[in-house]
Every structure is written in C-alpha cells, then in structure tokens.
Design an enzyme around this catalytic site. Sequence first.
Site, mmCIF file in Angstrom:
data_model
loop_
_atom_site.group_PDB
_atom_site.id
_atom_site.type_symbol
_atom_site.label_atom_id
_atom_site.label_comp_id
_atom_site.label_asym_id
_atom_site.label_seq_id
_atom_site.Cartn_x
_atom_site.Cartn_y
_atom_site.Cartn_z
ATOM 1 N N GLY A 1 3.234 12.964 1.701
ATOM 2 C CA GLY A 1 2.351 11.871 1.501
ATOM 3 C C GLY A 1 0.617 11.847 2.248
ATOM 4 C CB VAL B 1 9.758 14.770 0.412
ATOM 5 C CG1 VAL B 1 8.030 15.111 1.127
ATOM 6 C CG2 VAL B 1 9.143 12.937 -0.457
ATOM 7 C CB SER C 1 8.302 -1.438 4.858
ATOM 8 O OG SER C 1 7.830 -2.054 3.872
ATOM 9 C CE1 TYR D 1 8.897 1.043 -0.003
ATOM 10 C CE2 TYR D 1 9.181 -1.541 0.716
ATOM 11 C CZ TYR D 1 8.148 -0.180 0.660
ATOM 12 O OH TYR D 1 7.174 0.223 1.784
ATOM 13 C CE LYS E 1 9.522 2.907 2.769
ATOM 14 N NZ LYS E 1 9.181 3.772 3.359
HETATM 15 P P1 NAD Z 1 0.232 5.609 -1.934
HETATM 16 O O1 NAD Z 1 0.705 5.561 -3.090
HETATM 17 O O2 NAD Z 1 -0.968 4.600 -1.224
HETATM 18 O O3 NAD Z 1 0.057 7.011 -1.334
HETATM 19 C C1 NAD Z 1 1.442 7.616 -1.417
HETATM 20 C C2 NAD Z 1 1.317 9.085 -1.244
HETATM 21 O O4 NAD Z 1 2.593 9.742 -0.559
HETATM 22 C C3 NAD Z 1 0.850 9.668 -2.360
HETATM 23 O O5 NAD Z 1 -0.167 10.112 -2.417
HETATM 24 C C4 NAD Z 1 1.840 10.368 -3.099
HETATM 25 O O6 NAD Z 1 1.668 11.727 -4.138
HETATM 26 C C5 NAD Z 1 3.378 10.810 -2.182
HETATM 27 N N1 NAD Z 1 4.147 11.013 -2.934
HETATM 28 C C6 NAD Z 1 4.667 9.970 -3.649
HETATM 29 N N2 NAD Z 1 6.086 11.068 -3.847
HETATM 30 C C7 NAD Z 1 6.001 12.438 -3.370
HETATM 31 C C8 NAD Z 1 6.420 13.183 -3.246
HETATM 32 N N3 NAD Z 1 7.983 13.419 -3.687
HETATM 33 N N4 NAD Z 1 7.114 14.153 -2.182
HETATM 34 C C9 NAD Z 1 5.454 13.842 -1.706
HETATM 35 N N5 NAD Z 1 4.624 13.151 -1.524
HETATM 36 C C10 NAD Z 1 4.660 12.211 -2.643
HETATM 37 O O7 NAD Z 1 1.711 4.112 -0.536
HETATM 38 P P2 NAD Z 1 1.245 4.116 0.179
HETATM 39 O O8 NAD Z 1 1.029 1.961 0.313
HETATM 40 O O9 NAD Z 1 0.132 4.611 0.946
HETATM 41 O O10 NAD Z 1 2.350 3.730 1.494
HETATM 42 C C11 NAD Z 1 2.572 4.625 2.279
HETATM 43 C C12 NAD Z 1 3.977 4.568 3.260
HETATM 44 O O11 NAD Z 1 3.826 3.613 3.673
HETATM 45 C C13 NAD Z 1 4.521 4.609 2.048
HETATM 46 O O12 NAD Z 1 6.301 5.252 2.459
HETATM 47 C C14 NAD Z 1 4.672 3.475 1.980
HETATM 48 O O13 NAD Z 1 6.742 2.835 1.679
HETATM 49 C C15 NAD Z 1 4.183 3.030 3.383
HETATM 50 N N6 NAD Z 1 4.158 1.349 3.337
HETATM 51 C C16 NAD Z 1 3.603 0.966 2.295
HETATM 52 C C17 NAD Z 1 2.973 -0.685 2.530
HETATM 53 C C18 NAD Z 1 2.103 -0.889 1.723
HETATM 54 O O14 NAD Z 1 1.769 -2.058 1.986
HETATM 55 N N7 NAD Z 1 0.759 -0.347 1.589
HETATM 56 C C19 NAD Z 1 4.343 -1.200 3.675
HETATM 57 C C20 NAD Z 1 4.685 -0.669 3.809
HETATM 58 C C21 NAD Z 1 5.030 0.602 3.971
#
Ligand code: NAD
Length: 252
Positions: free
Chosen positions: A12, A55, A133, A145, A149
């Site tokens: 990702g 993935v 998360s 979700y 997590k």
């Molecule tokens: P985002 O949507 O900006 O980026 C996620 C990336 O994962 C994207 O580039 C997408 O193409 C890729 N992706 C999705 N499905 C996929 C797959 N099957 N195989 C490979 N890649 C895949 O999300 P983000 O906000 O940057 O979140 C990134 C991580 O951080 C996630 O695991 C999310 O749960 C976690 N997270 C985010 C937050 C928040 O507030 N943004 C908070 C806690 C945890």
Amino acid sequence: MSDSRRVAVVTGGAAGIGWSIGQRLVADGYLVIAADVVAGLTEGDSSILWRELDVTDHAHVSTVFDEIVTEFGRIDVLINNAGIQRHRSLEELTWSEWETVVNVNLHGVFNTLQAGGRHMLAQGEGRIVNISSVAARGSAGRAPYATTKAAVIGLTSTAGAEWASRGVRVNAVAPGYVDTGVFREGIAAGTLNIDTILSRIPAKRLADASEVAAAVSFLVSDGASYMNGQTLYVDGGFMVDYGIPLAKKPSS
Ligand code: NAD
C-alpha cells in the site's frame, strides 16, 4: 546486485501513510519498493520503485516476494500497511463488505507477513512492522475495520514470539487519525466527524503521516533491537484519555 542499500518493501506504498513511510525509509538509506494494486504517487518518482501487488492473492504475493529477492538479493524490512475500510452499521453490513475488508486487512497482512518472513528467516534477520489502528479497540460503523485491526495486533505479537530467536523482529504501529485516504473516506461517509474526533484527541490535532513514518523508522532501526511483538500507538494521546474534561484547569 550493485546497489548496496538495504531493501524495504511497503505494501500500500503508493499513497497516504504508506507513501510517507516509503519517503522516510528512502531518507533512512533504504531501497524502497512500494507494492500496491495501483501505481499512484510513485509515478514519475524514481526514488521509490513500484511492484504491482494485490495482498489478498496468496500465491501472487509469494511469487512477487520471490521475484524481489531474486532481483534485489534480500528483503531487510517489510511494512504491512495496505488497508481499506467499509462504513456500515453492523446489522446492515453485507457479507461482501465484511469479506472485502477482512481479505485486505487481515488475510493480506498474513500473506505478506508469511512471504516476507520466510525470506527473512532464511537470511537470519529482518524487521517487520504491521499497521494497525486505534480503531482496534472498537469503532461504531466500522466493524470489519476495527476487527481486523485488532486481529493484526494478535498476529503481530504471535509472529514476534515465534521469530524472536531467529533474528526477525515483528512489531506494529497503531496510528490515531491521519488526514489520508482511510480517514477522508470516513469523513465523507459521515462515520467520522472531525469536531468530535478533535475534541477527543488530547493533542487537539490530527497526526501527520510523517509522524507515523517516524515511529515505523524507529521500530525497524537498531535502536529498537529489543522490541518484539509490541504495538506502538502514535495517536496524540487518544488511547490514554477517556475524554472527560477537567472541571477546572490546575493552577500553575
Ligand atoms: P490510503 O487509502 O491513502 O492508502 C492505502 C493504500 O493501500 C492505497 O495505495 C491502496 O491502493 C493500497 N491497497 C488497497 N488495497 C490493496 C491491496 N489489496 N493490495 C495492495 N495494496 C492495496 O490509506 P491510508 O489512510 O494511508 O491508510 C494506510 C494504512 O494505515 C491502512 O492500513 C489504514 O488502516 C491505516 N490507518 C490509517 C489511519 C488514518 O487515519 N488514515 C489511521 C489508523 C490506521
């Protein structure tokens, strides 16, 4: 391979937090491979390489990790960051929504953890960080979700325990709220409310993705050499405060 940099794979890694982690690891001296279903931000940026990877595809993950090791010699660091969410009340959630999130956020982490871990065990060393998360403790409207997590934390501690004596460290980072994809989707869906969230974060602000990346950078560094199976919260104090305001400010 002529490039002597250590090799880091970020799932990702084409957008959001994963992109920021990639940038940080480049600054730390790694050759970084963003493994993502989309090319996204890596287009036109030569500092991060891109490999197409879903993935959720167990066999394909194994093949891609084998190819990376054949091409670059090894995998020193793996960041399991790819994640998605669906917003729906528990009683209205469809099986498809549940399955889709579980496939990416839990089965996906297992797939890449196992594929990367096997290479690291063969090398006798490696560092893995899984992205969980604060939602792991429960989050209304985000059942798959929150559940996945929480599961990632269990998988992290288990992998940490299994591989600790064989040179492979596995830890997790649990971010609070970051202004990137998953968070923006929640705001757009109405599941997350910015004012409510800010009022409950002791730091009174969202995290910058670079602050999550800094914690990841530490966990994969030699400075964290005795850390294994842990989950590090990067949340501005969200998890340690029940949000009940002081009746009056303490006198200074
Ligand atoms: P985002 O949507 O900006 O980026 C996620 C990336 O994962 C994207 O580039 C997408 O193409 C890729 N992706 C999705 N499905 C996929 C797959 N099957 N195989 C490979 N890649 C895949 O999300 P983000 O906000 O940057 O979140 C990134 C991580 O951080 C996630 O695991 C999310 O749960 C976690 N997270 C985010 C937050 C928040 O507030 N943004 C908070 C806690 C945890």
